[in-house]
Design a protein around this motif. Structure first.
Motif, mmCIF file in Angstrom:
data_model
loop_
_atom_site.group_PDB
_atom_site.id
_atom_site.type_symbol
_atom_site.label_atom_id
_atom_site.label_comp_id
_atom_site.label_asym_id
_atom_site.label_seq_id
_atom_site.Cartn_x
_atom_site.Cartn_y
_atom_site.Cartn_z
ATOM 1 N N HIS A 79 92.413 94.458 25.611
ATOM 2 C CA HIS A 79 91.825 95.371 26.586
ATOM 3 C C HIS A 79 92.886 96.205 27.291
ATOM 4 C CE1 HIS A 79 88.144 92.455 26.897
ATOM 5 N NE2 HIS A 79 88.177 93.147 25.769
ATOM 6 N N ARG A 80 94.136 95.730 27.298
ATOM 7 C CA ARG A 80 95.224 96.452 27.945
ATOM 8 C C ARG A 80 95.943 97.394 27.001
ATOM 9 N NH1 ARG A 80 99.055 93.133 28.540
ATOM 10 N NH2 ARG A 80 100.230 94.428 29.984
ATOM 11 N N ALA A 204 95.524 78.907 29.497
ATOM 12 C CA ALA A 204 94.752 79.405 30.639
ATOM 13 C C ALA A 204 95.633 80.230 31.569
ATOM 14 C CB ALA A 204 94.124 78.238 31.391
ATOM 15 N N PHE A 205 96.884 79.802 31.753
ATOM 16 C CA PHE A 205 97.826 80.568 32.579
ATOM 17 C C PHE A 205 98.086 81.942 31.971
ATOM 18 C CE2 PHE A 205 102.268 81.869 33.158
ATOM 19 C CZ PHE A 205 102.277 82.071 34.537
ATOM 20 N N LEU A 206 98.291 82.002 30.654
ATOM 21 C CA LEU A 206 98.498 83.285 29.997
ATOM 22 C C LEU A 206 97.277 84.187 30.143
ATOM 23 C CD1 LEU A 206 100.335 82.394 26.653
ATOM 24 C CD2 LEU A 206 101.301 83.382 28.729
ATOM 25 N N TYR A 207 96.083 83.595 30.042
ATOM 26 C CA TYR A 207 94.847 84.367 30.178
ATOM 27 C C TYR A 207 94.779 85.032 31.550
ATOM 28 C CZ TYR A 207 89.852 85.431 30.107
ATOM 29 O OH TYR A 207 88.649 86.074 30.161
ATOM 30 N N LEU A 208 95.109 84.277 32.605
ATOM 31 C CA LEU A 208 95.048 84.825 33.951
ATOM 32 C C LEU A 208 96.231 85.740 34.250
ATOM 33 C CD1 LEU A 208 93.952 81.601 35.871
ATOM 34 C CD2 LEU A 208 92.510 83.515 35.179
ATOM 35 N N PHE A 209 97.422 85.400 33.711
ATOM 36 C CA PHE A 209 98.625 86.161 34.028
ATOM 37 C C PHE A 209 98.602 87.545 33.396
ATOM 38 C CE2 PHE A 209 103.008 87.423 32.998
ATOM 39 C CZ PHE A 209 103.553 87.431 34.264
ATOM 40 N N GLN A 210 98.222 87.645 32.112
ATOM 41 C CA GLN A 210 98.253 88.945 31.453
ATOM 42 C C GLN A 210 97.232 89.897 32.054
ATOM 43 O OE1 GLN A 210 95.794 90.295 29.171
ATOM 44 N NE2 GLN A 210 94.373 88.660 29.708
ATOM 45 N N ASP A 211 96.181 89.353 32.682
ATOM 46 C CA ASP A 211 95.190 90.201 33.321
ATOM 47 C C ASP A 211 95.781 90.920 34.530
ATOM 48 O OD1 ASP A 211 92.650 91.300 33.719
ATOM 49 O OD2 ASP A 211 92.127 89.738 35.162
ATOM 50 N N LYS A 212 96.782 90.308 35.178
ATOM 51 C CA LYS A 212 97.387 90.883 36.373
ATOM 52 C C LYS A 212 98.775 91.469 36.116
ATOM 53 C CE LYS A 212 93.949 89.733 39.009
ATOM 54 N NZ LYS A 212 93.054 90.796 39.538
ATOM 55 N N TRP A 213 99.277 91.380 34.879
ATOM 56 C CA TRP A 213 100.642 91.815 34.594
ATOM 57 C C TRP A 213 100.820 93.306 34.860
ATOM 58 C CZ3 TRP A 213 105.407 90.756 34.511
ATOM 59 C CH2 TRP A 213 106.331 91.512 33.775
ATOM 60 N N GLU A 214 99.906 94.125 34.355
ATOM 61 C CA GLU A 214 100.004 95.566 34.554
ATOM 62 C C GLU A 214 99.874 95.925 36.030
ATOM 63 O OE1 GLU A 214 97.937 99.700 32.845
ATOM 64 O OE2 GLU A 214 97.238 97.726 32.179
ATOM 65 N N TYR A 215 99.006 95.228 36.727
ATOM 66 C CA TYR A 215 98.835 95.476 38.164
ATOM 67 C C TYR A 215 100.103 95.133 38.933
ATOM 68 C CZ TYR A 215 96.984 95.045 42.900
ATOM 69 O OH TYR A 215 96.778 95.173 44.247
#
Length: 262
Positions: A79-80, A204-215
């Motif tokens: 999605h990114r 699970a950490f990667l799932y949550l972390f990559q969602d906020k990486w760009e932000y």
């Protein structure tokens, strides 16, 4: 779309609140009443049965404990991305989920042919529901509408919520399988439970972390439409300067001599 992503994050956080304490207690299950029959179980299990149980566990972990969550992570990362990378991650998701369905089907066939399926425990009940759900999910994925179609939003919601539920239920069933293995084989599964918990926690950490990486990357960058904050002292100086009225100089005829002394 952002609402769906927030719900997905809440689902992952719910996993931490419910599943990890459950995993910590697996190795300490009360086996009272089974102590007198443990030796009998070991004598009854043939080498082939032991091999089938081990293979079934490996197939279940590979399909529902590793490949499916990894496929979910891959499509979430897409999605990114844009262009070729987005398409590559989509095909990675497709391949991983296809392999997961095939391996889970092989594990289901093995359990039907080789094991006693009385469905009197949670592991067998959850497994039966999962075997049906993964094929429903596969069929739903094949009938994916094109972007712009009115049914695309409904399809996306069904595919997303069903995939999330299958992944979480598959992870839970791995733990129930470890508990059943402990009772059946009279072997400790504490190390396996710890390793599996560490693996799923990392994913699970990667799932949550990559969602906020760009932000997080944008936090240190000033965008074109954003204005840099002005300190109060500088803002007061600018206000004072803007309040000064400039008086125009009178027009005086200049001659060559005056220009020289100027």
């Amino acid at each position: 779309m952002q609402k769906f992503h927030s719900v997905a994050s809440l689902s992952i956080l719910s996993y931490y609140a419910v599943l990890i304490p459950f995993a910590a207690c697996i190795s300490h299950e009360d086996v009272k009443g089974h102590k007198g029959t443990q030796d009998n179980f070991n004598h009854k299990l043939s080498p082939k049965m032991t091999s089938d149980i081990n293979l079934h566990g490996v197939l279940s972990w590979t399909s529902m404990g590793f490949l499916m969550p990894l496929g979910v992570l891959a499509i979430r990362m897409s999605h990114r991305e844009e262009g070729g990378r987005r398409k590559a991650l989509f095909y990675i998701h497709l391949v991983l989920q296809t392999l997961a369905v095939l391996l889970a089907t092989a594990g289901a066939i093995m359990s039907i042919k080789s094991f006693e399926n009385s469905f009197d425990n949670n592991h067998q009940r959850i497994g039966l529901a999962l075997y049906g759900a993964i094929w429903v999910q596969a069929v739903v994925g094949l009938f994916r509408p094109r972007r712009g179609n009115k049914r695309r939003s409904t399809w996306y919601f069904i595919h997303w919520i069903l995939g999330t539920m299958i992944s979480l239920a598959g992870i839970i069933n791995i733990y129930t399988g470890l508990n059943a293995y402990h009772k059946k084989m009279s072997r400790s599964t504490r190390l396996l439970a710890i390793l599996f918990t560490a693996q799923v926690s990392f994913m699970a950490f990667l799932y949550l972390f990559q969602d906020k990486w760009e932000y997080m990357q944008k936090q240190g960058v000033i965008l074109g439409n954003d204005e840099m904050p002005i300190p109060p002292t500088l803002r007061n100086q600018q206000n004072d300067h803007s309040q000064k009225v400039l008086v125009p100089e009178p027009c005086v005829k200049r001659n060559a001599l005056k220009n020289l002394f100027d």
